[in-house]
Design a protein around this motif. Structure first.
Motif, short mmCIF file in Angstrom:
data_model
loop_
_atom_site.label_atom_id
_atom_site.label_comp_id
_atom_site.label_asym_id
_atom_site.label_seq_id
_atom_site.Cartn_x
_atom_site.Cartn_y
_atom_site.Cartn_z
N GLN A 98 -5.22 112.21 44.52
CA GLN A 98 -4.53 113.50 44.40
C GLN A 98 -4.98 114.51 45.45
O GLN A 98 -4.15 115.05 46.18
N GLU A 102 -2.66 115.86 48.67
CA GLU A 102 -2.45 117.29 48.92
C GLU A 102 -2.89 117.66 50.32
O GLU A 102 -2.23 118.44 51.01
N LEU A 109 2.37 120.25 56.83
CA LEU A 109 3.08 121.52 56.76
C LEU A 109 2.45 122.54 57.71
O LEU A 109 3.14 123.26 58.43
N ARG A 113 4.77 123.85 60.63
CA ARG A 113 5.24 125.22 60.44
C ARG A 113 4.42 126.22 61.24
O ARG A 113 4.49 127.42 61.00
N GLU A 135 10.68 121.70 59.77
CA GLU A 135 10.55 121.31 58.37
C GLU A 135 9.90 119.93 58.30
O GLU A 135 10.04 119.15 59.23
N ARG A 155 4.46 109.28 47.42
CA ARG A 155 5.16 109.88 46.28
C ARG A 155 5.55 111.33 46.62
O ARG A 155 6.69 111.75 46.41
N LEU A 156 4.60 112.08 47.15
CA LEU A 156 4.91 113.47 47.52
C LEU A 156 5.90 113.51 48.68
O LEU A 156 6.80 114.36 48.71
N PHE A 160 9.77 115.36 49.21
CA PHE A 160 10.29 116.11 50.36
C PHE A 160 11.40 115.31 51.07
O PHE A 160 11.66 115.55 52.26
N PRO B 99 14.32 125.17 53.29
CA PRO B 99 13.23 125.79 54.06
C PRO B 99 12.41 126.78 53.23
O PRO B 99 11.19 126.86 53.39
N GLU B 102 9.97 124.87 51.07
CA GLU B 102 8.87 124.39 51.92
C GLU B 102 7.91 125.52 52.24
O GLU B 102 6.70 125.35 52.23
N TYR B 103 8.48 126.69 52.57
CA TYR B 103 7.64 127.85 52.86
C TYR B 103 6.71 128.14 51.68
O TYR B 103 5.50 128.31 51.86
N ILE B 105 5.66 126.28 49.08
CA ILE B 105 4.63 125.26 48.85
C ILE B 105 3.59 125.31 49.98
O ILE B 105 2.38 125.27 49.74
N SER B 106 4.09 125.45 51.21
CA SER B 106 3.21 125.50 52.37
C SER B 106 2.22 126.66 52.27
O SER B 106 1.02 126.50 52.51
N LEU B 109 -0.36 126.19 49.45
CA LEU B 109 -1.38 125.24 49.90
C LEU B 109 -2.33 125.92 50.89
O LEU B 109 -3.54 125.77 50.82
N GLN B 110 -1.76 126.68 51.81
CA GLN B 110 -2.56 127.34 52.85
C GLN B 110 -3.62 128.25 52.23
O GLN B 110 -4.78 128.21 52.61
N ILE B 136 -3.38 122.67 44.37
CA ILE B 136 -2.25 123.32 43.71
C ILE B 136 -1.71 122.45 42.57
O ILE B 136 -1.03 122.95 41.68
N SER B 137 -2.06 121.17 42.59
CA SER B 137 -1.57 120.24 41.57
C SER B 137 -2.00 120.68 40.17
O SER B 137 -3.13 121.13 39.98
N GLU B 152 14.74 124.89 43.75
CA GLU B 152 14.21 123.93 44.72
C GLU B 152 12.67 124.05 44.79
O GLU B 152 11.97 123.06 44.92
N ARG B 155 11.43 122.28 41.77
CA ARG B 155 11.51 120.83 41.92
C ARG B 155 10.27 120.29 42.64
O ARG B 155 9.64 119.33 42.20
N LEU B 156 9.91 120.96 43.73
CA LEU B 156 8.71 120.53 44.46
C LEU B 156 7.45 120.76 43.62
O LEU B 156 6.53 119.95 43.63
N PHE B 160 4.24 118.20 42.28
CA PHE B 160 2.78 118.45 42.26
C PHE B 160 2.27 118.60 40.82
O PHE B 160 1.23 119.22 40.60
#
Lengths: 317, 317
Positions: A98, A102, A109, A113, A135, A155-156, A160, B99, B102-103, B105-106, B109-110, B136-137, B152, B155-156, B160
């Motif tokens: 896990q 991550e 990302l 990004r 993306e 899986r992750l 995406f 997008p 993604e932003y 989640i990104s 995570l950051q 983040i999980s 969306e 969903r992501l 996680f």
């Protein structure tokens, strides 16, 4: 029945839960091996990170029947002595999946990004919407390895909407992979990888597996990420691939020499991101390890069911 | 039948595809409105970002039957004139979902994985594994809004293994949400949010919706992220919430005043991350917009099926 743990800082909540659930056992929670070694003689079960266990300690632990190793790497285990005494040995294989998945998604990302550039702009109080971000959605990920860790990354990646291609010894299809090929077809799948993610253990077969010719096969926009072992590919090969534009970026968490020394060219290379071997680090590591231990202790005490993550001391895995 | 496009830099591949698929139409691809306005008089169909369209231009376009707006915001559209002439109008609602998700989640995570600190260490060639990263999980995400974009993100988040709680006008359950509550129960769900993510449009109901009291309800470790509109909450409220430790971090892509001026306290606040309203930017924006246009053009020409993303010029959405 005595259970001795050499794991530092086991949360009190976990200690209490175990003592309450298993009143037939006496638990001794020690702060590291220095403290634990005095209790080893009495231990039926021993919980350890493994790296501090040697032949002498196994000999001291005369009653020892089961070693629970709170780690996935078993490089320093005195397997000879363990096999001779028929001591059970289990580990926490899979516990890294896990956090490492991550890590992989997070770093892909970050690079795609343009996080470095955006953080630099922020520091300069610069409102600039021009950096061209990519993306990660819909891309193709080639994964070296198809075990628990690459599977969780895949899986992750599927979430995406990525296409996932695995490379393994057998080439056997696995969950979350659109395709898996045997390692002798590595060359054929590398060109399709927008991302090439390596999460391989160190074995004689994986040591030095990736060569200059493999990076030549990758697309110029490929992001290569290695979070397995540093001996998969030489520093020189990676450095040349990035400098010659064979790939766009390398994200490296593991190295031929760790810690990566100050002054190493990786640190200052714009298109290499260095992290200090942290992909597997998680604040949930000890709780997750003890969850596996708790399941196994129930099996061990009742004799019913099967121990999870048994290691064969003759093979070492 | 003439189709006039004011979209700059439409890839040649898309131009060719449309001309080949719809030989009954003549396509004029212009480099912006400056060039397009000379062809407006002849246009049956007009493709535009919308912000450069005014009443006079609509009057010039005497044959105009359909406007395809390659944008989701319709703030500057001359709806009065469009309604009077019964011109069809469609947009690319939903195109920002991928997008922006993604932003979100990104950026979570950051912040959770201490990217700023790690990049700083890298710059200093410092091998240091001590920064405490969070996964983040498994966390709980409270989402303000339950439309295409928050859905969306949810969903992501589910990929996680997060728990997802939505807040909407109706409180109606939506895909990928474990729970949705009406906005009058906002107070009740905020304390559970490890992450509070706002992706709300600007409407009279959302303007100034979040107040000091709401941030007081959030947990001290909460990461708040706003990628909807800047008028959801005042700069002062966010700044105080972060400075007083009511929340751990704010990630802001939208602001009361944009561009965020140099010298604004947000730029230098350690626990605020500023990005320049880029969450919806994507290299795939134009291709995805033209995919929707192409589907709609087939409907428009054949008269069969239904146009996607129809806008009612009387309501403006």
């Amino acid at each position: 029945m005595k259970v001795v743990s050499a794991i530092k800082r086991v949360p009190e909540e976990i200690q209490l839960r175990l003592q309450t659930r298993f009143p037939e056992a006496t638990f001794v929670f020690c702060h590291g091996m220095g403290e634990a070694k005095d209790s080893l003689e009495e231990a039926d079960v021993f919980i350890t990170y493994g790296e501090d266990l040697d032949k002498e300690k196994i000999q001291t632990a005369k009653k020892l029947k089961w070693i629970m190793v709170l780690s996935a790497g078993m490089d320093r285990m005195p397997f000879g002595e363990i096999a001779k005494r028929d001591i059970l040995i289990t580990n926490v294989r899979g516990i890294h999946a896990q956090p490492m998945a991550e890590y992989a998604i997070s770093m892909l990302l970050q690079v795609s990004r343009k996080a470095k550039t955006l953080l630099e702009q922020e520091k300069n109080e610069e409102w600039n919407r021009r950096p061209v971000m990519q993306e990660i959605s819909g891309k193709t990920m080639v994964l070296l390895g198809t075990g628990a860790i690459p599977q969780e990354v895949a899986r992750l990646a599927k979430a995406f909407h990525m296409r996932t291609v695995g490379v393994s010894k057998s080439g056997k299809i696995r969950p979350y992979f659109d395709k898996v090929v045997p390692v002798n077809q590595l060359d054929l799948v590398l060109p399709s990888g927008d991302f090439v993610v390596a999460a391989l253990p160190s074995t004689p077969e994986t040591e030095g597996l990736l060569l200059e010719e493999h990076f030549n096969k990758m697309a110029a926009h490929t992001i290569f990420l290695n979070m397995g072992r540093g001996d998969l590919v030489s520093s020189e090969v990676i450095l040349n691939a990035v400098r010659d534009g064979e790939i766009a970026h390398a994200v490296l968490d593991v190295f031929e020499e760790e810690p990566l020394p100050e002054g190493h060219p990786f640190w200052r290379e714009e298109n290499i991101t260095v992290t200090p071997h942290l992909s597997g680090i998680s604040p949930h590591y000890v709780p997750r390890g003890f969850d596996i231990f708790e399941e196994n202790l129930a099996v061990f005490l009742s004799g019913e069911g099967e121990l999870k993550n048994m290691i064969d001391p003759k093979r070492g895995y």
